[in-house]
Design an enzyme around this catalytic site. Structure first.
Site, PDB file in Angstrom:
ATOM      1  N   THR A 247       0.850  -1.194   0.000  1.00 21.66           N
ATOM      2  CA  THR A 247       0.000   0.000   0.000  1.00 21.66           C
ATOM      3  C   THR A 247       0.884   1.241   0.000  1.00 21.66           C
ATOM      4  OG1 THR A 247      -1.633  -1.234   1.231  1.00 21.66           O
ATOM      5  CG2 THR A 247      -1.849   1.173   1.264  1.00 21.66           C
ATOM      6  N   CYS A 335      25.746   4.674   8.595  1.00 22.81           N
ATOM      7  CA  CYS A 335      25.366   3.272   8.690  1.00 22.81           C
ATOM      8  C   CYS A 335      26.480   2.438   9.296  1.00 22.81           C
ATOM      9  CB  CYS A 335      25.028   2.742   7.304  1.00 22.81           C
ATOM     10  SG  CYS A 335      24.197   3.952   6.299  1.00 22.81           S
TER      11      CYS A 335
HETATM   12  N1  PLP Z   1      23.042   5.418  -0.919  1.00 22.92           N
HETATM   13  C1  PLP Z   1      23.748   6.418  -0.382  1.00 22.92           C
HETATM   14  C2  PLP Z   1      24.839   7.055  -1.177  1.00 22.92           C
HETATM   15  C3  PLP Z   1      23.449   6.876   0.908  1.00 22.92           C
HETATM   16  O1  PLP Z   1      24.163   7.872   1.437  1.00 22.92           O
HETATM   17  C4  PLP Z   1      22.408   6.240   1.635  1.00 22.92           C
HETATM   18  C5  PLP Z   1      22.116   6.649   3.031  1.00 22.92           C
HETATM   19  O2  PLP Z   1      22.987   7.047   3.776  1.00 22.92           O
HETATM   20  C6  PLP Z   1      21.686   5.217   1.009  1.00 22.92           C
HETATM   21  C7  PLP Z   1      22.035   4.819  -0.260  1.00 22.92           C
HETATM   22  C8  PLP Z   1      20.545   4.549   1.697  1.00 22.92           C
HETATM   23  O3  PLP Z   1      19.389   5.356   1.663  1.00 22.92           O
HETATM   24  P1  PLP Z   1      18.190   5.062   2.663  1.00 22.92           P
HETATM   25  O4  PLP Z   1      18.627   5.505   4.013  1.00 22.92           O
HETATM   26  O5  PLP Z   1      17.021   5.843   2.148  1.00 22.92           O
HETATM   27  O6  PLP Z   1      17.929   3.596   2.602  1.00 22.92           O
END
Ligand code: PLP
Length: 398
Positions: A247, A335
């Protein structure tokens, strides 16, 4: 920590939502609650809002409305692009080209394909983080399906030669995907001029809500000589024209669309303002803090990105000390910032492990002021000095 004076300089990890976006999301949370697939008028209204948002988001990159597929994140868009192309074209090839400095959303997705007999080439980068176009062309074989190279790097801000990569992909009949999560809404992008077939973006990097993204798929996934070149990787209902079931999050997408509208209006001004603040910080630090260096390219970088190396100390300690002073920054990507492994990006540009550990990323945003920059430049030298006093590495070097 003094909450009232907290300075947020971690906009590459995520941005605060723009108050105009919050207002828009709030309005749609209240009013646009219908399921966009429903036949009744409340559902139809959601469907109309959704299509209007699609047009707005498409307009930022000169795309056609129907080539925008909303997703739940940049990561999901990357997954659909890579896995969707790989699984649709197994009879055609089994090779993907990427770079050594991709975000894990791309890197780990490609590596996962190794389990299905896919082969991949992760191209090295130079000391600035740029791929070499000759090496890219040499890496293309008749088995190559896809080149996936990020638009701009999330740690060091380096912007790749996207137009040239698009031309090479076109010349060799290979698809070109770019993870533009950091660049979308920050620098101009035209998918036609740049020959991009697939592009990922995420709302939370441009003052929109978290958990909303999009994948641009040229010509809805049909290409001359290929036929249909991508298929879904999740199965369920027929949402997003069978490409992404579930959705649809219309209020979140309305926030994304509002964020895009604002970015379109304010991009030129923001590029100018942030580049000035960025270069003020870079020049001041390199001149005034000894044993400091800039990671990434001096000019081919995102207007809001700064990445320093500070010898003899750990990036984690700098981030924590600056946090105590009321300033949010990061080391490596958000991350992986909980991991103590050195950043794969900094290792790829040739830093030694101990140098990579001493990195600090400062990422500016729409709401960054000159006074905040001055506050950073007041606090940073003290933090570096204090940490170096305690550093056994610094003592060893004396
Ligand atoms: N790709 C890049 C270059 C990013 O900097 C990030 C997030 O830090 C992502 C992908 C992932 O994006 P999302 O947090 O929306 O999953």
């Amino acid at each position: 920590m003094n909450e009232s004076k907290y300075v947020y300089l971690d906009n590459a990890a995520t941005t605060p939502m723009d108050p105009r976006v919050i207002e828009e999301v709030y309005k749609h949370l209240k009013e646009t609650y219908g399921n966009s697939s429903s036949l009744h008028s409340i559902g139809q209204k959601s469907g109309q809002v959704l299509e209007k948002c699609r047009t707005t988001v498409a307009s930022l990159i000169n795309a056609k409305r129907d080539d925008i597929f909303f997703t739940s994140s940049g990561t999901e868009a990357d997954n659909i692009a890579i896995l969707g192309v790989a699984s649709k074209n197994q009879d055609r090839g089994n090779h993907i080209i990427s770079s050594t400095i991709e975000h894990h959303a791309v890197e780990n997705t490609i590596k996962q394909l190794g389990n299905d007999n896919f082969e991949f080439s992760f191209l090295p980068v130079d000391k600035y983080g740029l791929i070499n176009l000759e090496e890219l062309e040499e890496a293309i074989t008749e088995k190559t399906l896809l080149i996936s190279i990020m638009f701009a790097n999330n740690e060091i801000g380096t912007i790749q030669p996207i137009k040239e990569i698009g031309e090479l992909a076109n010349k060799h009949g290979v698809l070109f995907h770019t993870d533009a999560v950091q660049a979308f809404g920050k620098v101009p992008i035209d998918v036609n001029e740049l020959n991009i077939d697939l592009l990922s973006a995420s709302a939370h990097k441009l003052y929109g809500p978290k958990g909303v993204g999009m994948l641009y798929i040229r010509n809805k996934g049909v290409k001359e000589g290929w036929g249909e070149y991508i298929e879904p990787i999740m199965y369920g209902g027929g949402h997003e024209r069978d490409m992404r079931p579930s959705t649809v999050n219309v209020p979140g997408i309305a926030g994304f669309s509002k964020a895009v509208e604002i970015a379109k209006e304010e991009m030129a001004h923001e590029i100018k303002k942030q580049t000035t603040l960025r270069d003020k910080i870079i020049n001041w630090v390199i001149e005034n803090i000894e044993d400091s260096s800039l990671n990434g390219h001096p000019t081919r970088r995102l207007p809001n990105n700064i990445n320093f190396g500070f010898k003899y100390i750990e990036g984690e300690s700098i981030v924590l000390d600056l946090d105590m002073e009321g300033i949010a920054t990061s080391t490596g990507s958000a991350c992986s910032s909980k991991s103590l492994d050195p950043s794969h990006v900094l290792l790829a540009i040739g830093l030694k492990s101990e140098e990579a550990h001493g990195s600090l990323r400062i990422s500016l945003g729409r709401f960054t002021t000159e006074a905040e920059v001055d506050f950073l430049l007041e606090k940073l030298p003290f933090v570096i000095k204090r940490l170096r006093k305690l550093s056994p590495l610094k003592k060893g070097a004396e």
